[in-house]
Design an enzyme around this catalytic site. Sequence first.
Site, PDB file in Angstrom:
ATOM      1  N   GLU A  72      -5.889   6.496  10.095  1.00 44.45           N
ATOM      2  CA  GLU A  72      -6.218   7.218   8.864  1.00 44.45           C
ATOM      3  C   GLU A  72      -7.661   7.522   8.498  1.00 44.45           C
ATOM      4  O   GLU A  72      -8.214   7.489   7.585  1.00 44.45           O
ATOM      5  CB  GLU A  72      -5.840   6.326   7.540  1.00 44.45           C
ATOM      6  CG  GLU A  72      -4.388   5.653   7.761  1.00 44.45           C
ATOM      7  CD  GLU A  72      -3.850   4.994   6.557  1.00 44.45           C
ATOM      8  OE1 GLU A  72      -4.714   4.340   5.828  1.00 44.45           O
ATOM      9  OE2 GLU A  72      -2.658   5.084   6.176  1.00 44.45           O
ATOM     10  N   GLU A 127       1.563  -2.743  -3.407  1.00 41.63           N
ATOM     11  CA  GLU A 127       1.422  -1.335  -3.347  1.00 41.63           C
ATOM     12  C   GLU A 127       2.744  -0.397  -3.355  1.00 41.63           C
ATOM     13  O   GLU A 127       2.769   0.650  -3.920  1.00 41.63           O
ATOM     14  CB  GLU A 127       0.586  -0.987  -1.806  1.00 41.63           C
ATOM     15  CG  GLU A 127       0.577   0.559  -1.587  1.00 41.63           C
ATOM     16  CD  GLU A 127       0.056   0.773  -0.459  1.00 41.63           C
ATOM     17  OE1 GLU A 127      -0.654  -0.212   0.340  1.00 41.63           O
ATOM     18  OE2 GLU A 127      -0.291   2.092  -0.123  1.00 41.63           O
ATOM     19  N   GLU A 166      -9.114  -1.497  -3.468  1.00 41.97           N
ATOM     20  CA  GLU A 166      -7.946  -0.224  -2.929  1.00 41.97           C
ATOM     21  C   GLU A 166      -6.568  -1.192  -3.281  1.00 41.97           C
ATOM     22  O   GLU A 166      -6.351  -2.272  -2.540  1.00 41.97           O
ATOM     23  CB  GLU A 166      -8.091  -0.005  -1.744  1.00 41.97           C
ATOM     24  CG  GLU A 166      -7.266   1.045  -0.853  1.00 41.97           C
ATOM     25  CD  GLU A 166      -7.834   1.778  -0.001  1.00 41.97           C
ATOM     26  OE1 GLU A 166      -8.961   1.952   0.314  1.00 41.97           O
ATOM     27  OE2 GLU A 166      -7.039   2.353   1.092  1.00 41.97           O
ATOM     28  N   GLU A 223       0.070  -9.677   9.475  1.00 44.02           N
ATOM     29  CA  GLU A 223      -0.630  -9.133   8.178  1.00 44.02           C
ATOM     30  C   GLU A 223       0.490  -8.792   7.310  1.00 44.02           C
ATOM     31  O   GLU A 223       1.214  -8.020   7.489  1.00 44.02           O
ATOM     32  CB  GLU A 223      -1.465  -7.766   8.568  1.00 44.02           C
ATOM     33  CG  GLU A 223      -2.186  -7.149   7.387  1.00 44.02           C
ATOM     34  CD  GLU A 223      -3.003  -6.137   7.520  1.00 44.02           C
ATOM     35  OE1 GLU A 223      -3.678  -5.861   8.638  1.00 44.02           O
ATOM     36  OE2 GLU A 223      -3.014  -5.162   6.583  1.00 44.02           O
ATOM     37  N   ASP A 242       4.798   0.507   6.973  1.00 35.15           N
ATOM     38  CA  ASP A 242       3.670   0.382   6.201  1.00 35.15           C
ATOM     39  C   ASP A 242       4.119  -0.602   4.927  1.00 35.15           C
ATOM     40  O   ASP A 242       4.456  -0.036   3.785  1.00 35.15           O
ATOM     41  CB  ASP A 242       3.102   1.390   5.671  1.00 35.15           C
ATOM     42  CG  ASP A 242       1.572   1.007   5.060  1.00 35.15           C
ATOM     43  OD1 ASP A 242       1.318  -0.068   5.074  1.00 35.15           O
ATOM     44  OD2 ASP A 242       0.942   2.249   4.603  1.00 35.15           O
TER      45      ASP A 242
HETATM   46  C1  BDP Z   1      -1.865   1.715   3.589  1.00 32.19           C
HETATM   47  C2  BDP Z   1      -2.621   1.821   2.383  1.00 32.19           C
HETATM   48  C3  BDP Z   1      -4.111   2.203   2.532  1.00 32.19           C
HETATM   49  C4  BDP Z   1      -4.410   1.239   3.477  1.00 32.19           C
HETATM   50  C5  BDP Z   1      -3.711   1.193   4.810  1.00 32.19           C
HETATM   51  C6  BDP Z   1      -4.183   0.056   5.773  1.00 32.19           C
HETATM   52  O1  BDP Z   1      -1.917   2.794   1.507  1.00 32.19           O
HETATM   53  O2  BDP Z   1      -4.735   2.254   1.221  1.00 32.19           O
HETATM   54  O3  BDP Z   1      -6.045   1.667   3.844  1.00 32.19           O
HETATM   55  O4  BDP Z   1      -2.406   0.869   4.533  1.00 32.19           O
HETATM   56  O5  BDP Z   1      -3.662  -0.939   5.857  1.00 32.19           O
HETATM   57  O6  BDP Z   1      -0.779   1.011   3.039  1.00 32.19           O
HETATM   58  O7  BDP Z   1      -5.257   0.352   6.450  1.00 32.19           O
END
Ligand code: BDP
Length: 718
Positions: free
Chosen positions: A309, A411, A185, A405, A383
């Site tokens: 999410e 990404e 991912e 983190e 993010d």
């Molecule tokens: C976002 C990403 C996703 C991750 C999420 C996370 O798009 O793929 O799962 O963060 O950090 O940036 O949990």
Amino acid sequence: MFKKNIFFLAFLIVFCNNLLANDGYHLWLQYSYVENASLRQEYLTALEKLSTSGNSETIKIASKELNRGLSSMLGPEFSSTSTNNNGNTLIFGAKANLSEDVILQLGNAFNEINEEGYIIKSYSLKGKNHIIITGNSDIGVLYGVYNFLKLLQTNKSIEKLNIIDSPKIKVRILNHWDNLDRTVERGYAGFSIWDWHRLPDYLDPRYTDYARANASVGINGTVLNNVNANALILTPQYLEKVEALANVFRPYGIKVYLTARFSAPIEIGGLKTADPLDADVINWWKEKTKEIYNRIPDFGGFVVKANSEGQPGPQDYDRNHVDGANLLATAVAPFNGIIMWRAFVYSEHDTTDRAKQAYPEFVPYDGQFKDNVIIQVKNGAIDFQPREPFHPMFGAMPKTPIMMEFQITQEYLGFSTHTIFLPTMYEETLQADTYRKGKGSIVAKDLDGTLHNKRLTGMAGVSNIGNDINWTGNPMLQANWYGYGRLAWDPYLSAESIADEWLRLTFSNNKKFIEPVKEMLLNSREAAVNYMTPLGLHHIMDTGHHYGPGPWVSNLSRPEWNPIYYHKADSLGIGFDRTSTGSNATEQYAPEVANVFNDLNSISEKNLLWFHHVPWDYKLKNGKTLWDAMALKYQEGVDQVASMITTWNQMESYVDAERYNNIKMLLNIQYKEAKWWRDACLLYFQQYSNMPLPEGVEKPTQTLEYFQSLEFPFAPGN
Ligand code: BDP
């Protein structure tokens, strides 16, 4: 004759090119031959003999590494077993294995380092010159050896050494967002390096090289699987494979961690619930943990993404994050394990500004988490954007360990085709002042525990590693893995020193190469901010895959998944009002910080649209209207990439042909995409500003409709 010469020439060219070929696999451990003859002589004289104390696996690795590094850097003249010498010796081993007279030479140094620290010291005894590399543990010695080799690689003198160094942060880990089917991912460097199918019996040599690379920068842990976790990783079938990896990593000082899917007791345990207060659930996690520690006695613990999410979590049972984290913390506590509980939470049922949602779910619970829980907080509250103000949780939980983190994989930063040196970005957050205990309460101090006197400390980096031969999909992005590791070891290091060091280790010590390329790296992040999200814009990437611009996206089911939610462009202006007239996200910061963010006169223009909705004709400090300034920033970003290309094109004679060409092609892609970003964003926002492009900004070559029509069904990492 002429023909013959041509053939010879062609042969020479091919031969040289091959000689120079370098696929980047060896990362920053190139151990290039030391060209400078007097330096080489200095090294050879000092290193006539190597003397090992101890015989653990770790010490054997240290010894192998020294021999490998020194023979490669010093050539055939170096021989660790030579008898023809004056007795100048390099001694390495942990304190427990050193003789009394050697320990005497070190004075108090052992008290100045922690369990993983190291000492490198020169001393003379009976007319002979020695260098000692030691520590309180074998791992400390290994770190010392890597740092000693680095001195030679960066062409430093080793005549009068007195280096005493320890990691400032305890848990220094990579988070792999790797799935069991080997997709990654948000991975842009091929597939996962974990070959689950052939594990545990087939141990790819790459696992050892991975461990070696990490140990060489001080990374001491790895989370093998995705935060969007699959419970299968906790079944015996997979634990056997995890165990095999842990065995490879152990002598390198690297612990294995896993992500724990909160609903695992249901999915693989056959229970009806995953309620953290249910006795069967509590027991299931205890037993599962015991099973893991039976296989892997030094297992590090779990990372958990819960109620975020769509992932399951304690809130599904009307419990909170404390209940969830403490459930797992209790299970791993008898084995000294830890729980890294992520604070990346936001809910589709909550209409509050997404940037505000994590804070109230954690900060009021300060002090209620068990001692072995550490809250893992992304650098910013949204993010991993090209630029984000620091997360308001830093410094705000004096009684709860908090770890950083960072995202190393790009990404939201153009994927691995864009050369963007991230330590600059990390440094910006680490140095940000939270003012939680007055001026100087920088984020780095919350992370190393000194701000609030915390014992458990940590930093995580979401890995950019895949099975591409050069590991990171772009040789330049190895710098971000390296730089992350260095900052996890010492969060006070400067991005500049990291760039300098990495370039020397990876490419060349030649000043004519180092100076321009260092400048190119150090400016690259600002370039990306300029061509993607200048002046505080954020999250306007295209949807799902996050590849390329998509400020127009507005049709996703959750409001906060749509770029229009973040830029809020309208005929009056642009930007997200997070001041007291808007979402009031600024109230989550210390008053000193909030005041600056709230005030148009004092806020840095770099964060302007993150916190303010501003009219298109608003005047910036340079006298330009917001619209003109924004357009010029986009252009500046494109121009910066052009100048990166100019710099790189002059470096051909300092770099092997393979990496030179790789990077050259990638920079050209970056340039193309920077223009794409500029044109698409400006055309889109122009519909609202209704103002012409200022002088100096190139005209778009395509229409807005064209950009909006682009689709990337197979964009990687999605
Ligand atoms: C976002 C990403 C996703 C991750 C999420 C996370 O798009 O793929 O799962 O963060 O950090 O940036 O949990």
